[in-house]
Design a protein around this motif. Structure first.
Motif, PDB file in Angstrom:
ATOM      1  N   LYS A 110       0.829  -1.204   0.000  1.00 20.12           N
ATOM      2  CA  LYS A 110       0.000   0.000   0.000  1.00 20.12           C
ATOM      3  C   LYS A 110       0.864   1.254   0.000  1.00 20.12           C
ATOM      4  O   LYS A 110       0.595   2.216  -0.732  1.00 20.12           O
ATOM      5  CB  LYS A 110      -0.929  -0.004   1.228  1.00 20.12           C
TER       6      LYS A 110
ATOM      7  N   GLY B 295       2.180   2.118  -3.299  1.00 19.98           N
ATOM      8  CA  GLY B 295       1.198   2.417  -4.337  1.00 19.98           C
ATOM      9  C   GLY B 295       0.782   1.210  -5.148  1.00 19.98           C
ATOM     10  O   GLY B 295       0.170   1.352  -6.214  1.00 19.98           O
ATOM     11  N   ILE B 296       1.093   0.012  -4.646  1.00 21.43           N
ATOM     12  CA  ILE B 296       0.710  -1.219  -5.342  1.00 21.43           C
ATOM     13  C   ILE B 296      -0.703  -1.607  -4.907  1.00 21.43           C
ATOM     14  O   ILE B 296      -1.008  -1.616  -3.709  1.00 21.43           O
ATOM     15  CB  ILE B 296       1.691  -2.361  -5.014  1.00 21.43           C
ATOM     16  N   LEU B 297      -1.558  -1.914  -5.865  1.00 25.13           N
ATOM     17  CA  LEU B 297      -2.915  -2.346  -5.546  1.00 25.13           C
ATOM     18  C   LEU B 297      -2.883  -3.750  -4.950  1.00 25.13           C
ATOM     19  O   LEU B 297      -2.341  -4.680  -5.555  1.00 25.13           O
ATOM     20  CB  LEU B 297      -3.785  -2.338  -6.795  1.00 25.13           C
TER      21      LEU B 297
ATOM     22  N   LYS C  88     -10.667   3.076 -14.738  1.00 27.41           N
ATOM     23  CA  LYS C  88      -9.511   2.657 -13.943  1.00 27.41           C
ATOM     24  C   LYS C  88      -9.909   2.093 -12.584  1.00 27.41           C
ATOM     25  O   LYS C  88      -9.052   1.553 -11.859  1.00 27.41           O
ATOM     26  CB  LYS C  88      -8.547   3.829 -13.755  1.00 27.41           C
TER      27      LYS C  88
ATOM     28  N   SER D 114      -6.381  -3.131 -12.385  1.00 32.31           N
ATOM     29  CA  SER D 114      -5.145  -2.477 -11.920  1.00 32.31           C
ATOM     30  C   SER D 114      -4.433  -1.798 -13.079  1.00 32.31           C
ATOM     31  O   SER D 114      -3.685  -2.440 -13.822  1.00 32.31           O
ATOM     32  CB  SER D 114      -4.219  -3.498 -11.260  1.00 32.31           C
TER      33      SER D 114
ATOM     34  N   GLU E  36       0.058   1.981 -13.323  1.00 35.83           N
ATOM     35  CA  GLU E  36       0.682   2.730 -12.229  1.00 35.83           C
ATOM     36  C   GLU E  36       0.402   2.114 -10.859  1.00 35.83           C
ATOM     37  O   GLU E  36       1.051   2.463  -9.873  1.00 35.83           O
ATOM     38  CB  GLU E  36       0.211   4.192 -12.243  1.00 35.83           C
ATOM     39  N   THR E  37      -0.556   1.185 -10.778  1.00 35.43           N
ATOM     40  CA  THR E  37      -0.869   0.541  -9.492  1.00 35.43           C
ATOM     41  C   THR E  37      -0.334  -0.880  -9.416  1.00 35.43           C
ATOM     42  O   THR E  37      -0.618  -1.590  -8.455  1.00 35.43           O
ATOM     43  CB  THR E  37      -2.393   0.505  -9.266  1.00 35.43           C
ATOM     44  N   ARG E  38       0.438  -1.291 -10.391  1.00 37.56           N
ATOM     45  CA  ARG E  38       0.908  -2.677 -10.446  1.00 37.56           C
ATOM     46  C   ARG E  38       2.303  -2.818  -9.839  1.00 37.56           C
ATOM     47  O   ARG E  38       3.083  -1.863  -9.769  1.00 37.56           O
ATOM     48  CB  ARG E  38       0.897  -3.183 -11.889  1.00 37.56           C
TER      49      ARG E  38
END
Length: 424
Positions: free
Chosen positions: A30, A33-35, A142, A157, A160-162
């Protein structure tokens, strides 16, 4: 009744350890910034699911055996593939806000056959609506939802969230955080144990009690002596004392002790005991470590006991390179359950000690540089740091599969060895 109690205690201990481990991955993912698509407690079929405002779906699953987190882009297979029949839910701007992969239709759902898609970079689905022959491109939100085969809702995802979009140090910290949490849990629980015990063993090499009729007493060793050398090996802690003595069953050695600021040489014939029928004999001289009762010492026991377990496990793993591989060095679920049955009636202090012991072991094992374990992922992170770029996802996938196969074979071998030892 005893068996049921053992199972319940085992499941509670194991679940706490694994959930704390997975929370470490969750928290630092988190922060990077990773989902986190899913945080699951338990394994197997879903019993309950609730999606939070942060995009993470929190689930409780049927089998109470630990848990897991699913990080977007890390060793996950995309739920939607070309050729699949899915249902699209569109908003007023004809943008996809949900993709249903189940056999149950949603309200106002458009059934389509997926032609091609990109749910990471360009965020679109090319699909052929039922009853038509031409492919239509649909823009995907998104924050669109994917309804998986078991009904679980997870969020798409964007790139940018991966996981692959995080920098190498964020990836490394995310992978290290699980074992780190196990060590933190171990420190806290061992500190609680220290507060509950009448006294705690000192980490120094000072002797507390000498048992009459044993080799140490016969050699003239006294309470208060501090062991500084055994058979020419320097000694600085009680772990050094135990490790050295236990490795020399039946041998006659010179033990140097400090007494009244003077060094004395004592000749001791180390005794030999065998813990179980299939174990190797270990050395014993009949001494206990000095005991401490101060509040600070009790709290510091969390750190000293954790480090003692780490040093012991690393010593066992290191012996594989000097004495060769021995399957008896490892224990699987059967061995863990057997150990639980031995401690379950010994009170809360022993159960907590056992939990801290397992937590430390899990942390160390997960840091081994084996693909599919956290340690293997950290090795890949280090390679990325040196190369300046990660390995391709295909190569990482192959490496991970090799690691999974190795661990699967090892687990089968360890479990069979445990079953053979316990029942045959």
């Amino acid at each position: 009744m005893q068996t049921l109690q053992t199972i319940i205690v085992f499941l509670i201990i194991f679940s706490i350890i694994v959930v704390i481990h997975e929370f470490g991955h969750y928290y630092f993912a988190k922060r990077a910034g990773i989902l986190v698509r899913e945080f699951a407690i338990g394994m197997g079929p879903k019993l309950f699911a609730k999606q939070g405002k942060d995009g993470t779906t929190y689930t409780i699953r049927m089998l109470p055996l630990g848990g897991y987190v699913r990080l977007a882009g890390l060793n996950e297979e995309e739920a939607i593939q070309a050729g699949m029949q899915v249902g699209l839910v569109l908003d007023d701007q004809e943008q996809v806000i949900a993709i249903n992969t189940t056999e149950r239709s949603e309200v106002d759902e458009l059934p389509v056959q997926v032609d091609q898609l990109d749910l990471a970079n360009e965020m679109y689905i090319d699909a052929i609506p039922v009853g038509q022959t031409e492919s239509v491109r649909y823009s995907v939100s998104k924050i669109a939802q994917i309804i998986e085969a078991d009904g679980t809702r997870v969020q798409v995802s964007p790139i940018e969230t991966r996981y692959e979009s995080a920098n190498v140090w964020q990836k490394m910290m995310t992978n290290f955080a699980g074992p780190m949490n196990n060590f933190i849990l171990s420190v806290i629980v061992f500190a609680i144990v220290g507060l509950m015990m009448p006294a705690i063993p000192s980490s120094s090499s000072e002797i507390g009690d000498v048992i009459e009729g044993n080799p140490a007493a016969e050699a003239g060793m006294l309470s208060g002596d501090r062991i500084i050398e055994i058979d020419g090996q320097s000694i600085s802690s009680w772990n050094d004392v135990l490790g050295t003595i236990q490795s020399m069953p039946g041998e006659t050695v010179i033990v140097v002790v400090e007494r009244d600021n003077q060094a004395l040489d004592l000749t001791i014939e180390i005794g030999s005991i065998q813990v179980s029928d299939d174990s190797q004999p270990v050395g014993q001289i009949g001494v206990y470590a000095a005991q401490k009762t101060g509040l600070i010492d009790r709290l510091l026991y969390g750190f000293t006991a954790t480090w003692g377990v780490i040093a012991s496990v690393l010593g066992v793993l290191g012996s594989m390179f000097t004495k060769g591989f021995d399957i008896n060095m490892f224990g699987g679920p059967v061995a863990m359950a057997e150990a639980t049955s031995e401690v379950v009636n010994q009170g809360y202090t022993t159960i907590l000690y056992f939990m801290a012991l397992l937590s430390t072991n899990l942390g160390i094992v997960n840091l081994l540089p084996i693909p599919a374990l956290d340690g293997g992922k950290i090795v890949l992170n280090l390679i990325e740091a040196v190369r300046g770029k990660p390995l391709s996802q295909e190569k990482e996938g192959i490496i991970t599969i090799i690691g999974v196969i190795f661990l699967f074979i090892l687990m089968i071998a360890v479990t069979w060895n445990d079953i053979s030892r316990v029942f045959f």
